[in-house]
Write an enzyme that holds these catalytic residues in place. Structure first.
Site, mmCIF file in Angstrom:
data_model
loop_
_atom_site.group_PDB
_atom_site.id
_atom_site.type_symbol
_atom_site.label_atom_id
_atom_site.label_comp_id
_atom_site.label_asym_id
_atom_site.label_seq_id
_atom_site.Cartn_x
_atom_site.Cartn_y
_atom_site.Cartn_z
ATOM 1 N N HIS A 1 -5.160 14.673 -8.889
ATOM 2 C CA HIS A 1 -5.343 13.263 -9.259
ATOM 3 C C HIS A 1 -4.481 12.874 -10.455
ATOM 4 O O HIS A 1 -4.131 11.688 -10.607
ATOM 5 C CB HIS A 1 -6.815 12.982 -9.549
ATOM 6 C CG HIS A 1 -7.669 13.013 -8.309
ATOM 7 N ND1 HIS A 1 -7.737 11.961 -7.430
ATOM 8 C CD2 HIS A 1 -8.467 13.987 -7.792
ATOM 9 C CE1 HIS A 1 -8.551 12.259 -6.429
ATOM 10 N NE2 HIS A 1 -9.009 13.499 -6.630
ATOM 11 N N GLU B 1 -4.735 2.415 -4.182
ATOM 12 C CA GLU B 1 -3.269 2.450 -4.127
ATOM 13 C C GLU B 1 -2.703 1.158 -3.548
ATOM 14 O O GLU B 1 -1.553 1.102 -3.117
ATOM 15 C CB GLU B 1 -2.793 3.648 -3.295
ATOM 16 C CG GLU B 1 -3.105 3.579 -1.808
ATOM 17 C CD GLU B 1 -4.477 4.127 -1.440
ATOM 18 O OE1 GLU B 1 -4.664 4.482 -0.272
ATOM 19 O OE2 GLU B 1 -5.354 4.192 -2.335
ATOM 20 N N ASP C 1 0.850 -1.187 0.000
ATOM 21 C CA ASP C 1 0.000 0.000 0.000
ATOM 22 C C ASP C 1 0.891 1.244 0.000
ATOM 23 O O ASP C 1 1.798 1.366 0.837
ATOM 24 C CB ASP C 1 -0.913 0.003 1.235
ATOM 25 C CG ASP C 1 -1.942 1.118 1.171
ATOM 26 O OD1 ASP C 1 -3.026 0.870 0.620
ATOM 27 O OD2 ASP C 1 -1.638 2.232 1.670
#
Length: 346
Positions: A236, A266, A223
């Site tokens: 973004h 993610e 992550d």
């Protein structure tokens, strides 16, 4: 097809022998034509059957040479058949049909013109040399009949060839569309990695090896740390670029046997077949250090630093794949709770 042609020539040889018995054809003329037909057809069959035609031509069935041979044979047959020669013209239809699914339109037209020219020349020659056996008026009728039959048949062959080409193009388009659909069904559009569904299918194929004791399997959940902050601070678009670069960095350092998937957002799932827990941890530490060192992220946004946390497990014998992923998820949670940018194993 070459064998079919040989069988047809053999049947014609029998029919021609019957005409000899009826006194319609001279025996010696019939024998020479039969020898020509059977030797030629046998030769074509031998070349095709032995696969020598693969080296001789880009079209290994040798359709065009076989059709030229057949046109010569039929024209020869017309010159000796006499009263029954009208039936020989109809055989030309079989010749054009023989190649209608292979020949290009230009080749079909050329063959039709060759057949008309050769038969027309034979009709003219026989009408001059033997007018009683080949009356000129009858030969004119036969020639017009030849024009109509071969013109119509070649037109049909050309239309069918164009239809075949169109169907082949549609098949290619369908194949490409199916390949794209498979790609879309198994790949993450942003990173190009396997998607969650494809990874679960791959895991399901690898899992029985563990059950059978055929080797270890390490699974890691990764992550990206503080990814929401990256999106909030840089937008973004930068977040998407980070995901793509992160996937590229990891793929470049993994083995071909390893599988990496975007698990969601993610989060990424890494499958390492044949890898024990300690070895897998060394791999993840190397990946973590490489990502933390920068490795191209500052090119996305000046001063951008990216790190990741990971939860690592070695799948136990008989352990369901969902249970193994759940253990990796819990290990990842501990890594997050322990300060991030670290690897925790279960």
């Amino acid at each position: 097809m070459a064998l079919t042609a040989l069988v047809v020539y053999a049947l014609f040889a029998l029919l021609q022998h019957g005409e000899v018995m009826l006194g319609l054809i001279e025996r010696s003329e019939s024998n020479w034509l039969t020898l020509f037909n059977l030797c030629g057809a046998s030769g074509f069959y031998a070349v095709v059957r032995s696969e020598a035609s693969l080296r001789l031509s880009s079209e290994p069935s040798l359709t065009l040479p076989q059709m030229v041979f057949a046109i010569v044979s039929i024209s020869w047959s017309y010159s000796i058949t006499g009263p029954a020669r009208g039936a020989v013209i109809a055989i030309m239809i079989l010749v054009i049909m023989f190649g209608m699914f292979i020949l290009q339109p230009r080749q079909a037209r050329s063959l039709a013109l060759l057949a008309v020219a050769l038969l027309g020349a034979v009709m003219w020659w026989r009408a001059l040399a033997a007018p009683l056996r080949y009356p000129p008026r009858v030969e004119v009728v036969h020639f017009v009949f030849t024009l109509i039959v071969l013109g119509g048949t070649s037109s049909l062959a050309i239309r069918l060839n164009k239809l075949r080409a169109r169907l082949a193009a549609q098949k290619d388009e369908l194949t490409d569309a199916l390949a794209l659909n498979r790609e879309l069904a198994t790949r993450d559009a942003l990173t190009g990695l396997l998607n969650r569904r494809a990874m679960m299918e791959l895991f399901a194929r690898e899992h029985p090896r563990i059950v059978r004791g055929q080797g270890p399997l390490a699974v890691a959940l990764l992550d990206i740390d503080w990814f929401k902050r990256i999106n909030d601070s840089h937008g973004h678009g930068v977040g998407d670029a980070v995901l793509r670069r992160f996937a590229t960095v990891l793929k470049e350092q993994l083995r071909a046997a390893d599988a990496l998937a975007r698990w969601g957002g993610e989060e990424f799932l890494l499958l390492m077949p044949g890898t024990r827990l300690d070895d897998a941890r060394m791999v993840l530490e190397r990946l973590r250090n490489g990502v933390a060192a920068g490795d191209g992220f500052d090119a996305i946004a000046p001063g951008l630093k990216v790190t990741f946390s990971a939860g690592l497990v070695e799948v136990a014998s008989g352990e369901p794949q969902d249970a193994a992923i759940d253990r990796a998820d819990r290990a990842l949670y501990r890594a997050k709770q322990s300060g991030r940018n670290r690897v925790e194993s279960a």
